[in-house]
Design an enzyme around this catalytic site. Sequence first.
Site, PDB file in Angstrom:
ATOM      1  N   ASP A 124      84.380 -26.028 -16.075  1.00  0.00           N
ATOM      2  CA  ASP A 124      84.447 -27.327 -15.402  1.00  0.00           C
ATOM      3  C   ASP A 124      85.657 -28.123 -15.899  1.00  0.00           C
ATOM      4  OD1 ASP A 124      82.096 -26.810 -13.963  1.00  0.00           O
ATOM      5  OD2 ASP A 124      80.852 -27.508 -15.620  1.00  0.00           O
ATOM      6  N   LYS A 166      82.733 -18.852 -14.835  1.00  0.00           N
ATOM      7  CA  LYS A 166      82.682 -19.248 -13.427  1.00  0.00           C
ATOM      8  C   LYS A 166      83.874 -20.139 -13.101  1.00  0.00           C
ATOM      9  CE  LYS A 166      80.011 -22.613 -11.709  1.00  0.00           C
ATOM     10  NZ  LYS A 166      80.229 -23.507 -10.554  1.00  0.00           N
ATOM     11  N   ASP A 197      83.081 -18.994  -7.514  1.00  0.00           N
ATOM     12  CA  ASP A 197      82.032 -19.711  -6.784  1.00  0.00           C
ATOM     13  C   ASP A 197      82.651 -20.606  -5.708  1.00  0.00           C
ATOM     14  OD1 ASP A 197      79.569 -20.692  -6.059  1.00  0.00           O
ATOM     15  OD2 ASP A 197      79.460 -22.146  -7.703  1.00  0.00           O
ATOM     16  N   LYS A 248      81.438 -20.465  -2.319  1.00  0.00           N
ATOM     17  CA  LYS A 248      80.394 -20.750  -1.320  1.00  0.00           C
ATOM     18  C   LYS A 248      80.941 -20.727   0.107  1.00  0.00           C
ATOM     19  CE  LYS A 248      77.757 -23.690  -4.523  1.00  0.00           C
ATOM     20  NZ  LYS A 248      78.751 -23.867  -5.615  1.00  0.00           N
ATOM     21  N   ASP A 255      81.478 -20.046   7.112  1.00  0.00           N
ATOM     22  CA  ASP A 255      82.359 -20.186   8.265  1.00  0.00           C
ATOM     23  C   ASP A 255      81.977 -19.119   9.291  1.00  0.00           C
ATOM     24  OD1 ASP A 255      84.631 -20.890   9.913  1.00  0.00           O
ATOM     25  OD2 ASP A 255      85.650 -21.565   8.095  1.00  0.00           O
ATOM     26  N   PRO A 303      81.928 -15.589  11.234  1.00  0.00           N
ATOM     27  CA  PRO A 303      81.964 -14.276  10.590  1.00  0.00           C
ATOM     28  C   PRO A 303      83.355 -13.699  10.364  1.00  0.00           C
ATOM     29  CG  PRO A 303      80.156 -14.364  12.140  1.00  0.00           C
ATOM     30  CD  PRO A 303      80.913 -15.650  12.311  1.00  0.00           C
ATOM     31  N   ASN A 304      84.244 -13.783  11.355  1.00  0.00           N
ATOM     32  CA  ASN A 304      85.561 -13.176  11.189  1.00  0.00           C
ATOM     33  C   ASN A 304      86.349 -13.839  10.057  1.00  0.00           C
ATOM     34  OD1 ASN A 304      87.759 -11.343  12.117  1.00  0.00           O
ATOM     35  ND2 ASN A 304      88.785 -13.295  12.496  1.00  0.00           N
ATOM     36  N   THR A 305      86.281 -15.162   9.967  1.00  0.00           N
ATOM     37  CA  THR A 305      86.987 -15.877   8.904  1.00  0.00           C
ATOM     38  C   THR A 305      86.450 -15.475   7.534  1.00  0.00           C
ATOM     39  OG1 THR A 305      87.429 -17.761  10.338  1.00  0.00           O
ATOM     40  CG2 THR A 305      87.509 -18.174   7.974  1.00  0.00           C
ATOM     41  N   THR A 335      70.835 -26.657  -6.036  1.00  0.00           N
ATOM     42  CA  THR A 335      69.880 -27.177  -7.021  1.00  0.00           C
ATOM     43  C   THR A 335      69.886 -28.704  -7.085  1.00  0.00           C
ATOM     44  OG1 THR A 335      71.535 -26.815  -8.752  1.00  0.00           O
ATOM     45  CG2 THR A 335      69.830 -25.146  -8.491  1.00  0.00           C
ATOM     46  N   ARG A 390      78.531 -27.989 -18.713  1.00  0.00           N
ATOM     47  CA  ARG A 390      78.780 -29.093 -19.630  1.00  0.00           C
ATOM     48  C   ARG A 390      78.073 -28.967 -20.973  1.00  0.00           C
ATOM     49  NH1 ARG A 390      78.272 -33.200 -14.569  1.00  0.00           N
ATOM     50  NH2 ARG A 390      76.890 -31.507 -13.960  1.00  0.00           N
TER      51      ARG A 390
END
Length: 237
Positions: free
Chosen positions: A11, A34, A61, A63, A66, A68-70, A123, A215
């Site tokens: 972070d 990450k 990470d 996420k 979009d 499918p093709n992208t 979360t 953190r």
Amino acid sequence: MSMSPIIIALDFQTCQEALAFVDQFSTSQQLFVKVGMELFYREGTQILTQLKRRGCQIFLDLKLHDIPNTVFQSMKILSQLGIDMVTIHAAGGSKMIRAAHDGLIAGTTTGQTPKLLAVTQLTSISETDLHEELHIGLSLEESVLDLAKLAKNNGVDGVICAATEVNAIHQAVGRDFLCVTPGIRLPGQDHQDQKRVVSPSQAHTYGANYIVVGRAITKAPDKLTAFKEVQRNWDEG
């Protein structure tokens, strides 16, 4: 190659800060880290290159969510960057999920294909948020399980989930389905913006395969000691 169950969320805002953190650890300590949106969007692929040079395993990470093709084309590129895990939103639907899976395979030229993980519900989302803002009629757990099944059926290796959801997910889709759990705090630490929070040992007891800790380690006065405390707490689970 086995991967550490403890993934440290980098972070930090810059590559320099992230690498300064990593360089505090012994070269014999293979870190699993990450890289999230903030760091990747600022620094690009160079941060991944630098981390790989230091022997880190990488959970990217981003996420993706979009058409499918992208997603297919994006995953094809990402799979060539030496990463070990990458994320999509399961809410993108079966065609997008399958495109992500196929894109990773299409882009893999040497070594292993990165693990594909799906986000079910963030979360930071509460039961109230789910109903009043997203207008989803299912309970939070029902929604998570539905999305986990959708992900598994379309080639995903695991999900990002709250620790309290792990057992139900494993029962619904199998024990070989990875559960990666954020929202981890050592006992007595502030929950901050996470609403569903557990300790490393609690996550281990629930059956999590990996925990993502940010953190609690990166903002600690003594980061090496904090990392060892997370490891020790995990081992108690």
